[in-house]
Every structure is written in structure tokens, then in C-alpha cells.
Design a protein around this motif. Structure first.
Motif, PDB file in Angstrom:
ATOM      1  N   PRO A  16       0.822  -1.209   0.000  1.00  0.00           N
ATOM      2  CA  PRO A  16       0.000   0.000   0.000  1.00  0.00           C
ATOM      3  C   PRO A  16       0.862   1.267   0.000  1.00  0.00           C
ATOM      4  N   ILE A  17       0.398   2.273  -0.716  1.00  0.00           N
ATOM      5  CA  ILE A  17       1.086   3.570  -0.792  1.00  0.00           C
ATOM      6  C   ILE A  17       0.200   4.614  -0.121  1.00  0.00           C
ATOM      7  N   THR A  18       0.797   5.379   0.783  1.00  0.00           N
ATOM      8  CA  THR A  18       0.052   6.450   1.447  1.00  0.00           C
ATOM      9  C   THR A  18       0.015   7.687   0.555  1.00  0.00           C
ATOM     10  N   VAL A  19      -0.860   8.602   0.905  1.00  0.00           N
ATOM     11  CA  VAL A  19      -0.979   9.843   0.136  1.00  0.00           C
ATOM     12  C   VAL A  19       0.350  10.584   0.130  1.00  0.00           C
ATOM     13  N   ILE A  20       0.999  10.669   1.279  1.00  0.00           N
ATOM     14  CA  ILE A  20       2.256  11.425   1.346  1.00  0.00           C
ATOM     15  C   ILE A  20       3.342  10.770   0.489  1.00  0.00           C
ATOM     16  N   GLU A  21       3.385   9.431   0.468  1.00  0.00           N
ATOM     17  CA  GLU A  21       4.357   8.744  -0.386  1.00  0.00           C
ATOM     18  C   GLU A  21       4.053   8.993  -1.854  1.00  0.00           C
ATOM     19  N   TYR A  22       2.769   8.998  -2.197  1.00  0.00           N
ATOM     20  CA  TYR A  22       2.353   9.235  -3.575  1.00  0.00           C
ATOM     21  C   TYR A  22       2.747  10.644  -4.018  1.00  0.00           C
ATOM     22  N   VAL A  23       2.486  11.635  -3.164  1.00  0.00           N
ATOM     23  CA  VAL A  23       2.816  13.026  -3.479  1.00  0.00           C
ATOM     24  C   VAL A  23       4.324  13.186  -3.626  1.00  0.00           C
ATOM     25  N   GLU A  24       5.079  12.670  -2.663  1.00  0.00           N
ATOM     26  CA  GLU A  24       6.537  12.799  -2.709  1.00  0.00           C
ATOM     27  C   GLU A  24       7.107  12.092  -3.935  1.00  0.00           C
ATOM     28  N   GLY A  25       6.618  10.904  -4.222  1.00  0.00           N
ATOM     29  CA  GLY A  25       7.099  10.156  -5.378  1.00  0.00           C
ATOM     30  C   GLY A  25       6.794  10.842  -6.691  1.00  0.00           C
ATOM     31  N   SER A  26       5.590  11.401  -6.790  1.00  0.00           N
ATOM     32  CA  SER A  26       5.198  12.088  -8.017  1.00  0.00           C
ATOM     33  C   SER A  26       6.024  13.355  -8.232  1.00  0.00           C
ATOM     34  N   ARG A  31      11.109  15.755 -10.753  1.00  0.00           N
ATOM     35  CA  ARG A  31      12.199  16.584 -10.217  1.00  0.00           C
ATOM     36  C   ARG A  31      11.692  17.946  -9.751  1.00  0.00           C
ATOM     37  N   LEU A  32      10.592  17.926  -9.005  1.00  0.00           N
ATOM     38  CA  LEU A  32      10.011  19.152  -8.472  1.00  0.00           C
ATOM     39  C   LEU A  32      10.024  19.110  -6.951  1.00  0.00           C
ATOM     40  N   THR A  33      10.086  20.286  -6.349  1.00  0.00           N
ATOM     41  CA  THR A  33       9.957  20.431  -4.902  1.00  0.00           C
ATOM     42  C   THR A  33       9.022  21.598  -4.649  1.00  0.00           C
ATOM     43  N   PHE A  34       8.507  21.660  -3.437  1.00  0.00           N
ATOM     44  CA  PHE A  34       7.680  22.810  -3.072  1.00  0.00           C
ATOM     45  C   PHE A  34       8.535  24.069  -3.118  1.00  0.00           C
ATOM     46  N   THR A  35       7.936  25.165  -3.540  1.00  0.00           N
ATOM     47  CA  THR A  35       8.670  26.421  -3.587  1.00  0.00           C
ATOM     48  C   THR A  35       8.719  27.093  -2.220  1.00  0.00           C
ATOM     49  N   TRP A  36       7.814  26.716  -1.319  1.00  0.00           N
ATOM     50  CA  TRP A  36       7.802  27.272   0.031  1.00  0.00           C
ATOM     51  C   TRP A  36       8.526  26.293   0.942  1.00  0.00           C
ATOM     52  N   PRO A  37       9.590  26.722   1.598  1.00  0.00           N
ATOM     53  CA  PRO A  37      10.373  25.826   2.455  1.00  0.00           C
ATOM     54  C   PRO A  37       9.537  25.143   3.547  1.00  0.00           C
ATOM     55  N   LEU A 109      -5.295  17.708  -7.558  1.00  0.00           N
ATOM     56  CA  LEU A 109      -4.601  18.746  -6.796  1.00  0.00           C
ATOM     57  C   LEU A 109      -3.094  18.713  -7.035  1.00  0.00           C
ATOM     58  N   LEU A 110      -2.545  17.522  -7.166  1.00  0.00           N
ATOM     59  CA  LEU A 110      -1.114  17.392  -7.411  1.00  0.00           C
ATOM     60  C   LEU A 110      -0.736  17.934  -8.790  1.00  0.00           C
ATOM     61  N   THR A 111      -1.554  17.677  -9.785  1.00  0.00           N
ATOM     62  CA  THR A 111      -1.291  18.219 -11.123  1.00  0.00           C
ATOM     63  C   THR A 111      -1.388  19.740 -11.116  1.00  0.00           C
ATOM     64  N   ASP A 112      -2.388  20.270 -10.420  1.00  0.00           N
ATOM     65  CA  ASP A 112      -2.512  21.731 -10.288  1.00  0.00           C
ATOM     66  C   ASP A 112      -1.286  22.314  -9.586  1.00  0.00           C
ATOM     67  N   LEU A 113      -0.830  21.633  -8.538  1.00  0.00           N
ATOM     68  CA  LEU A 113       0.349  22.091  -7.805  1.00  0.00           C
ATOM     69  C   LEU A 113       1.583  22.075  -8.703  1.00  0.00           C
ATOM     70  N   LYS A 114       1.768  20.993  -9.434  1.00  0.00           N
ATOM     71  CA  LYS A 114       2.916  20.889 -10.337  1.00  0.00           C
ATOM     72  C   LYS A 114       2.888  22.002 -11.385  1.00  0.00           C
ATOM     73  N   LEU A 115       1.720  22.241 -11.952  1.00  0.00           N
ATOM     74  CA  LEU A 115       1.594  23.313 -12.942  1.00  0.00           C
ATOM     75  C   LEU A 115       1.969  24.655 -12.318  1.00  0.00           C
ATOM     76  N   SER A 116       1.523  24.894 -11.108  1.00  0.00           N
ATOM     77  CA  SER A 116       1.837  26.144 -10.423  1.00  0.00           C
ATOM     78  C   SER A 116       3.341  26.277 -10.153  1.00  0.00           C
ATOM     79  N   ILE A 117       3.972  25.197  -9.691  1.00  0.00           N
ATOM     80  CA  ILE A 117       5.415  25.224  -9.414  1.00  0.00           C
ATOM     81  C   ILE A 117       6.191  25.506 -10.689  1.00  0.00           C
ATOM     82  N   VAL A 118       5.858  24.797 -11.759  1.00  0.00           N
ATOM     83  CA  VAL A 118       6.582  24.946 -13.024  1.00  0.00           C
ATOM     84  C   VAL A 118       6.370  26.342 -13.598  1.00  0.00           C
TER      85      VAL A 118
END
Length: 169
Positions: A16-26, A31-37, A109-118
């Protein structure tokens, strides 16, 4: 701690994969990270504790000794308006349907976040290209141009994924 899906291992078994593992893995895969520390710190803390027996994210973050983390957890974990449960009274939730809804929500939400980061990174690099010192350095300019090309391709991919989802394609 919420399970979002099962992942097949190299030996053929699944885990099983948790939400946090899925988000971090994606994010890592792209090769993206959050822009807010602070958000990156929350993700890293979650990854450090997600395999622990009995770990519950909400109380962990809400009671965290770092005031900024606990305040963020409160802001993100509290609905502005109470949601009605009238339409679900007396109905037993379908577990598979809940998993599907969670997967759809997290993916969107993850795709929206990625689009925003990029998009934010692309704008930052574009701004750097206006600096005469950067333009005078050919190697730096070339590196920024290569990064911009990569970011534009990712931006187009994520925008397409967001649009396909909205249009239901």
C-alpha cells in the motif's frame, strides 16, 4: 496515513502507498519540490514518519513543536464552512468508491500544484534573463535557456492534464 493505492514491487508483490508517499514520489519523478520551504519541511517530516506504526498525520502536525508547522496544519486542515452530511445520512460508504475519489482528488490537486510550481519557476527564470549580468554570461544564459525549454514542456504537459480532466477527455 491514508492509503491511496497499491504499488507493485519488483518481486511481483504489492504494497500500500500512502498519500504522502504518492505526493513525494510524483514530485520526485518530475524533479520538483515545493517552492515554500515550510511546505517542503512538512512533506519531509511526513515521509520520515509515514512508515511508523500508529502514525496519524493530523495530530502529529497540529501538535508539532514548530509553531509555523502547527499553524499551517490548522489552516489547511480546517474547513472554512462546515460541510453538510445530509445527503449521506444512513448510507454506508463504498470503500472502493472512497479510494477512487481520494485518488482523483489527490491526482487533480497534485497536477494543479505541479503546474503552479513549473509556471512560477519559468517566470522566475524569464525574469533572470532580463538581467544584463546574466545576458553577458553565455554559459549561464545557455543553462537558463535549457531550463526554460524543459519547464515549458512540463508546463504544457501539466496544463494538458488539467484541461483533459476539466473537459473529461
Amino acid at each position: 496515513e491514508r492509503i491511496i493505492c497499491d504499488m507493485q514491487q519488483a518481486d511481483g508483490s504489492t504494497r500500500p502507498i500512502t498519500v504522502i508517499e504518492y505526493v513525494e514520489g510524483s514530485l520526485s519523478q518530475d524533479r520538483l519540490t515545493f517552492t515554500w520551504p515550510l511546505y517542503q519541511q512538512v512533506l519531509e517530516l511526513g515521509m520520515a514518519h509515514c512508515g511508523e506504526e500508529g502514525f496519524k498525520a493530523a495530530p502529529f502536525y497540529l501538535n508539532h513543536p514548530d509553531k509555523a508547522i502547527s499553524e499551517l496544519a490548522f489552516r489547511l486542515g480546517t474547513d472554512a464552512e462546515p460541510l453538510s452530511r445530509y445527503h449521506t445520512q444512513g448510507v454506508q460508504p463504498d470503500v472502493q468508491e472512497e479510494y477512487n475519489l481520494l485518488m482523483d482528488l489527490v491526482t487533480r490537486l497534485l497536477t494543479d500544484l505541479k503546474l503552479s510550481i513549473v509556471t512560477q519557476r519559468r517566470k522566475h527564470l524569464t525574469q533572470q534573463m532580463r538581467d544584463p549580468a546574466v545576458l553577458a554570461d553565455r554559459e549561464r544564459t545557455r543553462n537558463i535557456m535549457l531550463q526554460l525549454q524543459e519547464l515549458k514542456a512540463l508546463e504544457a504537459l501539466f496544463a494538458k492534464q488539467c484541461g483533459d480532466r476539466v473537459l473529461g477527455l
